[in-house]
Design a protein around this motif. Structure first.
Motif, PDB file in Angstrom:
ATOM      1  N   ILE A 439       0.797  -1.694   0.132  1.00  0.00           N
ATOM      2  CA  ILE A 439      -0.497  -0.261  -0.019  1.00  0.00           C
ATOM      3  C   ILE A 439       0.472   1.005   0.331  1.00  0.00           C
ATOM      4  O   ILE A 439       0.632   2.029  -0.755  1.00  0.00           O
ATOM      5  N   ARG A 440       1.562   1.140   0.391  1.00  0.00           N
ATOM      6  CA  ARG A 440       3.562   2.319   1.197  1.00  0.00           C
ATOM      7  C   ARG A 440       3.397   2.910  -0.400  1.00  0.00           C
ATOM      8  O   ARG A 440       3.223   4.212  -1.202  1.00  0.00           O
ATOM      9  N   ARG A 441       3.674   2.182  -1.049  1.00  0.00           N
ATOM     10  CA  ARG A 441       4.291   1.710  -2.504  1.00  0.00           C
ATOM     11  C   ARG A 441       3.852   2.703  -3.368  1.00  0.00           C
ATOM     12  O   ARG A 441       3.969   3.041  -4.270  1.00  0.00           O
ATOM     13  N   LEU A 442       2.549   1.998  -3.161  1.00  0.00           N
ATOM     14  CA  LEU A 442       1.160   2.500  -4.157  1.00  0.00           C
ATOM     15  C   LEU A 442       0.950   3.620  -3.992  1.00  0.00           C
ATOM     16  O   LEU A 442       0.565   4.558  -5.388  1.00  0.00           O
ATOM     17  N   CYS A 443       0.980   3.734  -2.971  1.00  0.00           N
ATOM     18  CA  CYS A 443       0.947   5.718  -2.480  1.00  0.00           C
ATOM     19  C   CYS A 443       2.141   6.232  -3.230  1.00  0.00           C
ATOM     20  O   CYS A 443       1.143   7.454  -3.461  1.00  0.00           O
ATOM     21  N   VAL A 444       3.067   5.762  -2.845  1.00  0.00           N
ATOM     22  CA  VAL A 444       3.805   6.762  -3.524  1.00  0.00           C
ATOM     23  C   VAL A 444       4.196   6.992  -5.064  1.00  0.00           C
ATOM     24  O   VAL A 444       4.774   7.730  -6.086  1.00  0.00           O
ATOM     25  N   LEU A 445       3.661   5.819  -5.943  1.00  0.00           N
ATOM     26  CA  LEU A 445       3.634   5.451  -7.114  1.00  0.00           C
ATOM     27  C   LEU A 445       2.961   5.892  -7.779  1.00  0.00           C
ATOM     28  O   LEU A 445       2.524   6.441  -9.095  1.00  0.00           O
ATOM     29  N   SER A 469     -13.421  -5.454   7.906  1.00  0.00           N
ATOM     30  CA  SER A 469     -13.052  -4.907   9.219  1.00  0.00           C
ATOM     31  C   SER A 469     -11.353  -4.721   9.022  1.00  0.00           C
ATOM     32  O   SER A 469     -10.928  -3.832   9.415  1.00  0.00           O
ATOM     33  N   ILE A 470     -10.941  -5.944   8.504  1.00  0.00           N
ATOM     34  CA  ILE A 470      -9.514  -6.347   8.457  1.00  0.00           C
ATOM     35  C   ILE A 470      -8.736  -5.377   7.732  1.00  0.00           C
ATOM     36  O   ILE A 470      -7.144  -4.691   8.444  1.00  0.00           O
ATOM     37  N   MET A 471      -9.519  -5.076   6.336  1.00  0.00           N
ATOM     38  CA  MET A 471      -8.815  -4.636   5.773  1.00  0.00           C
ATOM     39  C   MET A 471      -8.110  -2.848   5.931  1.00  0.00           C
ATOM     40  O   MET A 471      -7.754  -2.375   5.634  1.00  0.00           O
ATOM     41  N   VAL A 472      -9.479  -2.521   6.845  1.00  0.00           N
ATOM     42  CA  VAL A 472      -9.701  -0.822   6.806  1.00  0.00           C
ATOM     43  C   VAL A 472      -8.579  -1.290   8.516  1.00  0.00           C
ATOM     44  O   VAL A 472      -8.136   0.115   8.433  1.00  0.00           O
ATOM     45  N   GLN A 473      -8.813  -1.030   9.165  1.00  0.00           N
ATOM     46  CA  GLN A 473      -7.966  -0.760  10.083  1.00  0.00           C
ATOM     47  C   GLN A 473      -6.360  -1.628   9.203  1.00  0.00           C
ATOM     48  O   GLN A 473      -5.351  -0.306  10.551  1.00  0.00           O
ATOM     49  N   ALA A 474      -6.261  -2.367   8.762  1.00  0.00           N
ATOM     50  CA  ALA A 474      -4.356  -1.711   8.108  1.00  0.00           C
ATOM     51  C   ALA A 474      -4.394  -0.736   7.492  1.00  0.00           C
ATOM     52  O   ALA A 474      -3.854  -0.314   7.588  1.00  0.00           O
ATOM     53  N   LEU A 475      -5.367  -0.183   6.842  1.00  0.00           N
ATOM     54  CA  LEU A 475      -5.039   1.025   6.211  1.00  0.00           C
ATOM     55  C   LEU A 475      -5.485   2.247   6.797  1.00  0.00           C
ATOM     56  O   LEU A 475      -4.678   3.119   6.503  1.00  0.00           O
ATOM     57  N   ASN A 476      -5.665   1.668   8.184  1.00  0.00           N
ATOM     58  CA  ASN A 476      -5.541   2.992   9.181  1.00  0.00           C
ATOM     59  C   ASN A 476      -4.628   3.031   9.546  1.00  0.00           C
ATOM     60  O   ASN A 476      -4.175   4.340   9.668  1.00  0.00           O
ATOM     61  N   LEU A 477      -3.935   2.061   9.753  1.00  0.00           N
ATOM     62  CA  LEU A 477      -2.394   1.905  10.663  1.00  0.00           C
ATOM     63  C   LEU A 477      -1.407   2.312   9.947  1.00  0.00           C
ATOM     64  O   LEU A 477      -0.362   2.962  10.539  1.00  0.00           O
ATOM     65  N   ILE A 478      -1.682   2.286   8.187  1.00  0.00           N
ATOM     66  CA  ILE A 478      -0.843   2.900   7.234  1.00  0.00           C
ATOM     67  C   ILE A 478      -0.971   4.357   7.440  1.00  0.00           C
ATOM     68  O   ILE A 478      -0.250   5.181   7.025  1.00  0.00           O
ATOM     69  N   LEU A 479      -2.676   4.856   7.354  1.00  0.00           N
ATOM     70  CA  LEU A 479      -2.698   6.665   7.105  1.00  0.00           C
ATOM     71  C   LEU A 479      -1.959   7.157   8.397  1.00  0.00           C
ATOM     72  O   LEU A 479      -1.420   8.023   8.656  1.00  0.00           O
ATOM     73  N   LEU A 480      -2.487   6.291   9.489  1.00  0.00           N
ATOM     74  CA  LEU A 480      -1.768   7.093  10.737  1.00  0.00           C
ATOM     75  C   LEU A 480      -0.276   7.097  10.678  1.00  0.00           C
ATOM     76  O   LEU A 480       0.843   7.945  11.640  1.00  0.00           O
ATOM     77  N   THR A 481       0.904   5.774  10.779  1.00  0.00           N
ATOM     78  CA  THR A 481       2.014   6.000  10.825  1.00  0.00           C
ATOM     79  C   THR A 481       3.715   6.320   9.633  1.00  0.00           C
ATOM     80  O   THR A 481       4.357   5.879  10.050  1.00  0.00           O
ATOM     81  N   SER A 482       2.488   5.927   8.293  1.00  0.00           N
ATOM     82  CA  SER A 482       3.170   6.120   7.958  1.00  0.00           C
ATOM     83  C   SER A 482       4.103   7.187   7.313  1.00  0.00           C
ATOM     84  O   SER A 482       2.963   8.046   6.918  1.00  0.00           O
ATOM     85  N   SER A 483       4.993   7.145   6.672  1.00  0.00           N
ATOM     86  CA  SER A 483       5.924   8.604   6.197  1.00  0.00           C
ATOM     87  C   SER A 483       5.133   9.678   4.671  1.00  0.00           C
ATOM     88  O   SER A 483       4.620  10.479   4.416  1.00  0.00           O
ATOM     89  N   GLU A 484       5.034   7.950   4.172  1.00  0.00           N
ATOM     90  CA  GLU A 484       4.582   8.238   2.356  1.00  0.00           C
ATOM     91  C   GLU A 484       3.147   9.066   1.757  1.00  0.00           C
ATOM     92  O   GLU A 484       2.811   9.378   1.245  1.00  0.00           O
ATOM     93  N   LEU A 485       1.949   9.013   3.806  1.00  0.00           N
ATOM     94  CA  LEU A 485       0.870   9.144   3.641  1.00  0.00           C
ATOM     95  C   LEU A 485       0.595  11.119   4.386  1.00  0.00           C
ATOM     96  O   LEU A 485      -0.266  11.469   4.665  1.00  0.00           O
ATOM     97  N   SER A 486       2.075  11.235   4.434  1.00  0.00           N
ATOM     98  CA  SER A 486       1.554  12.479   5.354  1.00  0.00           C
ATOM     99  C   SER A 486       1.078  13.776   4.883  1.00  0.00           C
ATOM    100  O   SER A 486       0.188  14.573   5.430  1.00  0.00           O
ATOM    101  N   GLU A 487       0.953  14.010   3.620  1.00  0.00           N
ATOM    102  CA  GLU A 487       0.020  14.734   2.696  1.00  0.00           C
ATOM    103  C   GLU A 487      -1.192  14.428   3.526  1.00  0.00           C
ATOM    104  O   GLU A 487      -1.772  15.398   3.094  1.00  0.00           O
ATOM    105  N   ILE A 488      -1.659  12.895   3.240  1.00  0.00           N
ATOM    106  CA  ILE A 488      -2.755  13.167   3.545  1.00  0.00           C
ATOM    107  C   ILE A 488      -3.323  13.104   4.389  1.00  0.00           C
ATOM    108  O   ILE A 488      -4.602  13.842   5.484  1.00  0.00           O
ATOM    109  N   ARG A 489      -2.352  13.101   5.897  1.00  0.00           N
ATOM    110  CA  ARG A 489      -3.096  13.292   6.918  1.00  0.00           C
ATOM    111  C   ARG A 489      -2.521  14.965   7.821  1.00  0.00           C
ATOM    112  O   ARG A 489      -3.420  15.578   8.398  1.00  0.00           O
ATOM    113  N   ASP A 490      -2.314  15.725   7.023  1.00  0.00           N
ATOM    114  CA  ASP A 490      -1.849  17.214   6.650  1.00  0.00           C
ATOM    115  C   ASP A 490      -2.941  17.243   6.430  1.00  0.00           C
ATOM    116  O   ASP A 490      -3.995  18.683   6.619  1.00  0.00           O
TER     117      ASP A 490
END
Length: 700
Positions: A439-445, A469-490
């Protein structure tokens, strides 16, 4: 016959069949003199009769001594004829050649001796019998009798001398015989053949290079011979031909390329090295001519890139780069589909280096011939998806690069994300082990917001609620912790003031409803604290199951990490209330849930929010909260969340029906043991309380 008997005395004929060599030799000398005199007189009819007598009555006789005498007699007759022998060779040579296969080794020996003497006399005139003579010598070179072998070698050297000086030798007639004999495994025969190839190649007027494809495979066969001498001779011959190829303006690369491709897969290390070296030179010298063979060549190179022998790996890598540097066009017989097929097949290789290069080729073809590659997408897409489960992170990242390149087109982007979600659903281990990486790599690309919007759209309507439920939890964790998604968080942090942030918040909200903790986290990121408190207020006792407790424990830990530093710094009343409320939910046991009411009143009641909005005891919103904030209808969002949670509750009850009413907490869902720490952030928190992830959950 009568003519012959009239000119050759009976005593001479008797001695010619004598068991003693000296008597046969003396008789042969008399035959030589008789024939010489007949030649001087021009009596060729009588000479023909004498030769016929020697052949039929002697060389074809059942008596070995007769056969020996006949052979020496024919040689003597040829010597007597001298310059006129050529016109009688049709009678003289066949009986001698027939004797090469005689069961008696001494007869075979005398046949070699006889043909040697005949050849010395007639020289180039006997070239018309060359193929038969070569075939006979080929067999005699492996004769069981050492004397016969020695005699055959002497004859062989003489024949080579004659051929090299003759202008009557036909290489075109000889090559089919040579090609046939190259498959013989006998070491003596192999030495004989290599010797002839080397000699003929040294003759300026004989174009052996032009016929190299006819016997190249045979030479490569010899590289793995058990005899070191034969391997050396074959290697020397091949090296000489390769040098000639480099200096030749016209070479048939195609036919030889087919042979080299096969030999590059030989179990013999020396053969593989030689083959890949030749392929390397071919790619450099005849690149354009090799276009129709690119796929076959690539199929030979890719496995060699992972060869156990370093020399082979080095040459294979160099050849691979040379081949990739050649920019061929489909209009020039460049078969994109064939190349893709080879690359797809090599993605299943056990060797990482080969799989990596196969992906580089797919990427190269996408960049150069995108339209053509996409026509074969159905053939390679499943293989590329399976490669996402590869044990090598580098391979997975390259696969994602390829997928991202394909997904530049909207329809392919949708297809990729759908297939990816389905693969996560089918293979839980893929989501758990590689989900974050993928997921993180696809977000970059492919742009993080675009990826998350598409995933949210797919998961919103997902029928498999457990997986959603499991997939959303995974995506949520990536959203919260990954530097690649900092712009989304902002962007989400501006949900209350920025239309783009609001739009993204609403887009994610729909699918995030599959997980209460994911929704609460989303609210925290978006700073919609009032709504977070309402979501918590809306939770029923039956919502608090083992999975919920595990996720709750993780969220509480995240609140103390740098991710939510901004939230803690705000020190808002809402945050303090939320944090307090979250912490009162016990994490030590599913069976020890909090009572619904406490002595001080409703434990879920939040009396005053930071902006003055209130929540009543039954959870209804005040008028202030019901109003939209920056266009976000929080009441509608809450209803959306409650409806989704109702579906999950019904699903949970349906699953529980066949079992006992009292459902024990699964051992893996209990939270007495310490959870793994986040790998992507630095947890700046006190020693953690015990926890263990629930079944199917991503480990934090």
């Amino acid at each position: 016959m009568a003519d012959a008997l009239s000119v050759v005395p009976a005593a001479v004929l008797r001695n010619l069949a004598d068991k003693l060599y000296e008597r046969r030799k003396n008789a042969a000398l008399e035959v030589e003199g008789i024939v010489k005199q007949l030649a001087v007189n021009g009596e060729h009819d009588k000479i023909t009769a004498v030769i016929k007598l020697l052949a039929t009555e002697f060389t074809y006789s059942p008596q070995a001594n007769h056969r020996k005498g006949g052979l020496i007699g024919l040689a003597a007759a040829t010597v007597g004829l001298t310059t006129e022998a050529a016109q009688h060779l049709e009678q003289i040579v066949p009986p001698v050649l027939n004797s090469f296969s005689d069961q008696d080794s001494r007869v075979r020996y005398y046949a070699c001796e006889a043909l040697y003497n005949i050849a010395k006399v007639v020289r180039g005139d006997f070239i018309i019998f060359f193929n038969q003579i070569f075939d006979a010598l080929c067999k005699l070179s492996a004769d069981s009798d050492a004397n016969v072998q020695s005699a055959a070698h002497l004859l062989d050297r003489l024949v080579k001398d004659i051929v090299t000086e003759s202008d009557q030798f036909s290489i075109e007639e000889f090559i089919p015989l040579l090609r046939e004999r190259m498959n013989v495994l006998n070491p003596y025969v192999r030495q004989f053949l290599v010797g002839w190839i080397t000699v003929l190649d040294s003759v300026p007027d004989i174009d052996m290079l032009g016929f190299l494809p006819d016997f190249l495979d045979g030479l490569f066969n010899m590289l793995s011979d058990s005899s070191h001498e034969i391997r050396q001779q074959a290697d020397s011959a091949l090296s000489e031909f390769l040098q000639e190829i480099k200096n030749s303006p016209s070479v048939d690369y195609g036919r030889m390329a087919e042979i080299l491709v096969q030999r590059a897969g030989s179990p013999d290390e020396f053969t593989r090295l030689t083959a890949i070296t030749w392929i390397n030179e071919f790619v450099k010298l005849g690149g354009d001519q090799l276009v129709p063979y690119y796929a076959d060549i690539l199929g030979a190179i890719l496995p060699c890139i992972s060869d156990k022998e370093e020399k082979i790996r080095v040459v294979a890598r160099e050849t691979n780069e040379e081949l990739r540097a050649i920019k061929a066009d489909p209009s020039e017989a460049f078969d994109v589909g064939a190349i893709l097929s080879i690359a797809r097949r090599q993605l299943s290789s056990e060797w990482e280096a080969t799989r990596i290069e196969a992906l580089h080729w797919i990427s190269t073809l996408l960049n150069r011939h995108r339209t053509e590659v996409l026509t074969f997408l159905n053939d390679i897409f499943d293989t590329l998806l399976k490669a996402l489960s590869d044990r090598s992170d580098e391979v997975v990242l390259l696969v994602l690069d390829v997928h991202a390149c394909i997904a530049k087109d909207p329809q392919h982007f949708r297809q990729l994300v759908v297939f990816l979600v389905r693969n996560f659903q089918i293979d839980n281990s893929l989501l758990e082990k590689r989900g974050a990486l993928i997921i993180r790599r696809l977000c970059v690309l492919l742009n993080a917001e675009r990826v998350y919007r598409e995933l949210s759209t797919i998961l919103e309507g997902e029928c498999d609620l457990d997986f959603a439920s499991i997939m959303v939890q995974a995506l949520n964790l990536i959203l919260l912790t990954s530097s690649e998604l900092s712009e989304i968080r902002d962007l989400l942090k501006q949900s209350l003031v920025n239309p783009a942030g609001k739009d993204l918040y609403i887009a994610l909200y729909a699918s995030w409803c599959h997980s209460p903790m994911a929704i609460i986290s989303l609210c925290f990121i978006a700073q919609t604290y009032q709504h977070a408190s309402v979501v918590i207020q809306s939770l029923l006792e039956e919502d608090i199951n083992p999975k919920f407790l595990v996720q709750l424990d993780k969220l509480i830990r995240l609140l103390e990490t740098p991710i939510f530093a901004y939230l803690r710094l705000q020190q808002s009343a809402a945050f303090k209330i939320l944090k307090t409320r979250l912490k009162v939910v016990p994490s030590h046991s599913f069976n020890d849930l909090p009572s619904k009411r406490m002595p001080s009143g409703d434990p879920y009641q939040f009396h005053h929010m930071s902006d003055g909005s209130q929540i009543t005891e039954d959870g209804d919103l005040t008028k202030d909260y019901e109003s939209s904030h920056n266009g976000i209808n929080f009441a509608a969002r809450l209803q959306q969340f409650q409806q989704m949670q109702h579906l999950h509750q019904m699903h949970f009850k349906a699953q529980a029906k066949p079992h006992n009413k009292s459902i024990p907490v699964p051992k893996e869902a209990q939270i007495e043991e310490e959870p793994s720490r986040l790998q992507s952030i630095d947890l700046n928190v006190p020693p953690p309380r015990s926890s263990k992830r629930g079944p199917g959950m991503l480990q934090l």
